[in-house]
Motif scaffolding. Structure first.
Motif, mmCIF file in Angstrom:
data_model
loop_
_atom_site.group_PDB
_atom_site.id
_atom_site.type_symbol
_atom_site.label_atom_id
_atom_site.label_comp_id
_atom_site.label_asym_id
_atom_site.label_seq_id
_atom_site.Cartn_x
_atom_site.Cartn_y
_atom_site.Cartn_z
ATOM 1 N N LYS A 18 0.860 -1.182 0.000
ATOM 2 C CA LYS A 18 0.000 0.000 0.000
ATOM 3 C C LYS A 18 0.898 1.234 0.000
ATOM 4 O O LYS A 18 1.762 1.378 0.871
ATOM 5 C CB LYS A 18 -0.893 0.020 1.240
ATOM 6 C CG LYS A 18 -1.794 -1.204 1.374
ATOM 7 C CD LYS A 18 -2.761 -1.329 0.197
ATOM 8 C CE LYS A 18 -3.627 -2.574 0.330
ATOM 9 N NZ LYS A 18 -4.475 -2.777 -0.873
ATOM 10 N N ALA A 19 0.719 2.075 -0.988
ATOM 11 C CA ALA A 19 1.578 3.251 -1.133
ATOM 12 C C ALA A 19 1.505 4.160 0.088
ATOM 13 O O ALA A 19 2.467 4.871 0.409
ATOM 14 C CB ALA A 19 1.184 4.024 -2.390
ATOM 15 N N ASP A 20 0.385 4.133 0.807
ATOM 16 C CA ASP A 20 0.223 5.032 1.949
ATOM 17 C C ASP A 20 0.473 4.335 3.288
ATOM 18 O O ASP A 20 0.126 4.870 4.341
ATOM 19 C CB ASP A 20 -1.184 5.640 1.944
ATOM 20 C CG ASP A 20 -2.280 4.566 2.004
ATOM 21 O OD1 ASP A 20 -1.942 3.366 1.873
ATOM 22 O OD2 ASP A 20 -3.466 4.928 2.170
ATOM 23 N N PHE A 21 1.073 3.141 3.257
ATOM 24 C CA PHE A 21 1.304 2.400 4.513
ATOM 25 C C PHE A 21 2.341 3.128 5.374
ATOM 26 O O PHE A 21 3.397 3.530 4.895
ATOM 27 C CB PHE A 21 1.799 0.978 4.218
ATOM 28 C CG PHE A 21 2.109 0.177 5.465
ATOM 29 C CD1 PHE A 21 1.091 -0.409 6.185
ATOM 30 C CD2 PHE A 21 3.411 0.038 5.919
ATOM 31 C CE1 PHE A 21 1.361 -1.141 7.333
ATOM 32 C CE2 PHE A 21 3.698 -0.687 7.065
ATOM 33 C CZ PHE A 21 2.666 -1.281 7.773
ATOM 34 N N ARG A 22 1.980 3.300 6.668
ATOM 35 C CA ARG A 22 2.894 3.950 7.603
ATOM 36 C C ARG A 22 3.112 3.011 8.781
ATOM 37 O O ARG A 22 2.165 2.757 9.553
ATOM 38 C CB ARG A 22 2.327 5.284 8.078
ATOM 39 C CG ARG A 22 2.257 6.335 6.978
ATOM 40 C CD ARG A 22 1.450 7.564 7.367
ATOM 41 N NE ARG A 22 1.913 8.133 8.637
ATOM 42 C CZ ARG A 22 1.139 8.249 9.717
ATOM 43 N NH1 ARG A 22 -0.117 7.833 9.679
ATOM 44 N NH2 ARG A 22 1.620 8.776 10.826
ATOM 45 N N GLU B 295 -4.670 -4.408 7.876
ATOM 46 C CA GLU B 295 -3.398 -3.920 8.410
ATOM 47 C C GLU B 295 -2.331 -5.009 8.357
ATOM 48 O O GLU B 295 -1.172 -4.741 8.007
ATOM 49 C CB GLU B 295 -3.584 -3.449 9.847
ATOM 50 C CG GLU B 295 -2.280 -2.918 10.455
ATOM 51 C CD GLU B 295 -2.411 -2.621 11.942
ATOM 52 O OE1 GLU B 295 -3.057 -1.620 12.279
ATOM 53 O OE2 GLU B 295 -1.858 -3.404 12.755
ATOM 54 N N LEU C 269 1.774 -1.250 -7.322
ATOM 55 C CA LEU C 269 1.812 0.170 -6.959
ATOM 56 C C LEU C 269 1.328 1.027 -8.119
ATOM 57 O O LEU C 269 1.496 0.657 -9.294
ATOM 58 C CB LEU C 269 3.226 0.566 -6.552
ATOM 59 C CG LEU C 269 3.750 -0.079 -5.271
ATOM 60 C CD1 LEU C 269 5.231 0.241 -5.072
ATOM 61 C CD2 LEU C 269 2.938 0.381 -4.049
#
Length: 906
Positions: free
Chosen positions: A617-621, A692, A727
């Motif tokens: 996921k490009a926005d995974f933090r 998650e 992606l």
């Protein structure tokens, strides 16, 4: 969908092409113009060579370093190239001429022969470069150099001329290692000492008075080389040897030759060895040369370049004496035939006192295979003593450091006792010495013939005919300039300014003197800077039993064969994992196969992730994860990244590989994915928790690819490409990606909880194994005196505990049940009641018996290792094997004793 299996052959070719197309390894990339430079020069392999296991180890270590530093954002130059390898290349081409029944070197003449060598080099040389690429070496191949390139040759000529002008290069008549087959001087590195069964002959030399008349007394000398007695110029005895004290200063008449030679007192003679008296032949023995020099005994050469007896026209041989006809008849005989004849002649004259069997080391040429002669010739030498002083000071001052640091002591010992360096070789292939001679023997040293002609004209006032010295320079001479000549020196190039001095030199411990020291000396003298900051010296690769690899033993392990069978990544990781500082590597196919299984394990884990919807996921933090299990996995990943980086930084590649392996196999594959299965595959799972976990798994596979990339570049580059396909924007090559940055991520609570769970399951499994609980049996687990926190953990993970530890039930108690094995896990006490499942008394008896066997074996091995005679006589690999067996038995004893403690508490 990922392929079911990882196919190294297909992947390696595809990935190599992608690296080349993307110019991934180019130094000076525009986006890194302001980055810190990092440079390494490859130890240039022989252009004639093919990849052997030493090359594989050496280049794997270098590649780990440069890939790691490239990922850390540095502007990396790994300078590749090959060495012209004078004698090796000339031998290959001469053999080829012979095999194809073409005229030999001397029939062809120098110019035509060299044309053939260059043609061979272009057609067949450089095989090893392709093999290094197969290994995954990420050199800047666009900058590949050759020690006889025009630029490098110019650097060699300038160096010779400048050193001569400074009085550091000179011509002298000294002893050299002479190869009679190739008829050239060779370096110590090219000499192999081989144990040979021979004889020790005792000869009687008659003592004479001042008039040269025999006195009736004799002095007996012992020798392994009767043929060289023809060149004896003294007999030496120890000054404290009472037997010969009255003979010192007198003379003997050398049998057969009738030359009168003195008896001298010199500490070189060992009273305990042989007869205590030794013949001194300065022209044919390195020790004798020094004895002769100390005692004013001039050398007499009795062999020619082909190691045949040379008497005719040899004025030195006569030296005023009248040799017997039998001695003169030895002229032209091969040295070994002459040996037999001299012994026979001495026996006929009653001067052969004794013949003893004698096993001793005899020097042989490593390429020709013939016995090497100490030979007196005119050669060119470098006075390296003043250069050595600067190299020593650079290490003392910390400009250059050795890893491991114990090599500093060896470096100091050698440089403090350094001898002049013979740099001339009687070959045709190589850098021809830039010296010209006139008819009167005048010497003109210049970078070109035109300059030499100008010098001669200035001296003579007219043009004179000049002849160039036919010899070439020792290959190590050009190799000594490699760190800076490859960057354009003596010109002040941008590359030289940016990448010199280099950061690290990686090479084998066996060439610390021949290459490392010479680069240090030349670099400091010619550039005023040490050529590298760190010298990492790796050990040797031996076979799986610890024996040195050799073709004669038939135990050579071919790295290319291992790459074909298991893939380059498996070989590379094996070498890194075994590269413990100061310990030779024992390598066999089974070890490489084991790390091929590691690659398979990671591939299968990546496929499992794909089948369970784990996508990037490009926005995974990572700092935003909420699930304890995911937070734990990320914390463990951060720890692994730090450990791997630390291991590489301090040149403990085995520690770095172990940390990477432990995280990937044990933490990620065995624990994290196993613990995550219920979340990924279970019914009624919270969608947010599943999403998650899927994102965390995908993220961690990416981090693993980065973490393992310096060790396993092909597999990781392939995984990076596959996983990046989901992606929204295409990403670049992993080789140019950044090193993982997880240092800020740590979750103490998650580590405490999942760490406790993992430790508890591991302890239960160990206790079951150690006490012989049947594999299929389910046992109860009791938590003793558990607080609320422990009870809550058990509640959250009870299903997992029951499944993975094979428990029948989990209970709580204030005290441990009777006949229970007790476990201490992070401050918590757990107990396994084993009554009725295991015969505890029988287990205690069995373990005590095993402990006794282990102690007995350790005592037996200690007896061997404490025996000085065993240590002196046993081969190195046998001693190492005994030490390893002791370590294994000691580790086994610890496990047994731990089990006994557990059972004694039950």
């Amino acid at each position: 969908m990922m392929d079911k299996t990882f196919d190294p052959a297909a992947v390696e070719a595809r990935v190599s092409a992608a690296w080349e197309e993307g110019q991934a390894f180019r130094a000076g990339r525009p986006e890194r113009a302001g980055a810190e430079p990092f440079s390494i020069v490859i130890p240039p392999p022989n252009v004639t060579g093919s990849l052997h296991m030493g090359h594989a180890l050496n280049n794997t270590i270098q590649d780990i370093l440069v890939r790691f530093e490239r990922m850390r954002g540095k502007d990396v130059l790994w300078q590749p190239g090959t060495d012209h390898a004078g004698i090796a290349t000339q031998m290959v081409v001469e053999r080829k001429l012979m095999e194809t029944q073409q005229p030999g070197r001397r029939e062809l003449g120098r110019e035509e022969f060299l044309r053939r060598v260059w043609a061979w080099k272009e057609e067949s040389g450089g095989t090893i470069i392709g093999q290094l690429k197969r290994l995954g070496a990420s050199c800047d191949w666009s900058r590949e150099r050759f020690t006889m390139d025009e630029g490098l040759s110019r650097a060699v000529l300038k160096t010779f001329v400048d050193l001569h002008a400074q009085g550091l290069i000179y011509r002298d008549k000294r002893l050299v290692n002479w190869d009679p087959k190739f008829q050239t001087a060779i370096s110590d590195l090219e000499v192999q000492q081989i144990e040979v069964k021979g004889h020790l002959w005792h000869f009687d030399y008659p003592v004479v008075d001042e008039a040269g008349t025999p006195t009736g007394a004799i002095i007996t000398v012992a020798t392994t080389r009767p043929e060289t007695m023809l060149g004896d110029t003294a007999v030496a005895v120890h000054p404290d040897d009472e037997r010969y004290r009255d003979l010192v200063g007198r003379r003997v008449r050398l049998p057969l030759v009738n030359r009168l030679i003195p008896i001298v007192a010199d500490a070189y003679s060992d009273p305990e060895k042989g007869t205590g008296a030794v013949k001194i032949t300065p022209a044919h023995d390195f020790n004798d040369f020094e004895v002769g020099r100390r005692n004013g005994c001039r050398p007499i050469n009795v062999l020619d370049a082909e190691a045949r007896i040379q008497i005719a026209g040899n004025a030195d041989f006569l030296d005023g004496a009248e040799p017997e006809d039998a001695a003169l008849a030895l002229d032209g005989l091969d040295r070994f035939e002459a040996r037999k004849r001299v012994v026979s002649l001495m026996e006929e004259r009653g001067l052969l006192r004794l013949v003893e069997p004698n096993t001793h080391a005899v020097p042989h040429g490593d390429r020709s295979g013939v016995v090497i002669e100490p030979y007196l010739t005119d050669q060119w030498y470098v006075n390296v003593k003043p250069l050595a002083e600067r190299a020593l000071q650079a290490v003392r001052d910390g400009q250059t450091r050795f890893v491991p640091d114990n090599y500093e002591k060896i470096f100091f010992q050698w440089l403090e006792n350094i001898e002049p360096w013979c740099v001339s070789r009687q070959l045709w292939w190589g850098h021809q010495i830039p010296v010209w001679y006139d008819a009167e023997g005048g010497i003109f040293v210049a970078e070109s013939e035109a300059d030499a002609v100008a010098q001669a004209k200035a001296k003579h006032g007219r043009e004179v005919a000049l002849t160039r010295d036919p010899d070439v320079l020792d290959t190590w001479f050009s190799s000594a300039l490699w760190p800076f000549s490859t960057l354009g020196w003596p010109d002040k190039t941008p590359e030289l300014a940016r990448f010199y001095p280099t950061n690290t030199l990686v090479t084998g411990k066996d060439i610390i003197f021949f290459w490392v020291a010479r680069m240090m000396m030349m670099g400091l003298h010619l550039t005023e800077q040490a050529p590298f900051e760190t010298v990492y010296l790796h050990t040797l690769v031996r076979d799986e039993k610890g024996a040195k690899m050799s073709k004669s033993k038939g135990n050579v392990v071919d790295p290319v064969d291992l790459i074909d069978r298991f893939g380059a990544d498996a070989l590379r990781f094996t070498l890194a994992a075994l590269a413990a500082p100061g310990r030779d590597i024992k390598l066999g196919p089974q070890r490489v196969e084991g790390y091929r299984n590691f690659a398979t394990k990671l591939w299968n884990a990546a496929r499992f992730a794909e089948m369970n919807g784990c996508e990037l996921k490009a926005d995974f933090r990572p700092e935003a994860v909420r699930e304890t299990l995911n937070a734990w996995a990320l914390t463990e990943a951060a720890k692994a990244v730090a450990e791997v980086a630390q291991g590489i930084t301090v040149y403990r590649f085995n520690d770095a590989a172990a940390a990477a392996y432990r995280f990937v196999w044990n933490v990620f594959c065995d624990w994290y994915l196993e613990l995550a299965k219920p979340v990924l595959q279970g019914e009624g799972v919270d969608p947010a928790a599943r999403a998650e976990t899927q994102a965390t798994v995908a993220f961690l596979i990416d981090q693993i690819a980065k973490l393992l990339h310096p060790f396993m570049p092909f597999l990781t580059e392939e995984l990076w490409a596959i996983k990046g396909q989901v992606l929204p924007t295409q990403r670049g090559l992993l080789a140019l990606e950044s090193w993982p940055e997880l240092s800020a991520y740590t979750n103490k609570q998650a580590e405490e909880e999942i760490g406790w769970l993992v430790d508890l399951i591991s302890e239960v499994r160990s206790a079951r194994s150690e006490t012989n609980v049947p594999a299929g049996a389910q046992v109860p687990l009791v938590l003793v005196g558990a607080d609320e926190g422990v009870r809550a953990r058990v509640e959250r993970w009870s299903e997992t505990l029951t499944r993975l530890a094979r428990l029948s039930e989990i209970g709580f108690a204030d005290a441990a049940p009777k006949n229970a094995v007790q476990l201490l896990v992070r401050g918590s006490v757990a107990a396994l009641p084993l009554e009725g499942i295991v015969d505890l008394a029988a287990e205690v008896a069995r373990l005590k018996k095993e402990a006794g066997k282990a102690r007995a074996e350790i005592g037996k091995i200690d007896g061997k290792l404490g025996n000085a005679d065993f240590l002196a006589r046993a081969p190195e690999e046998v001693v190492d094997e005994q030490r390893e067996r002791r370590d294994a038995e000691a580790a086994r004893l610890i496990k047994i004793e731990e089990a006994l403690v557990r059972l004694s508490e039950a």
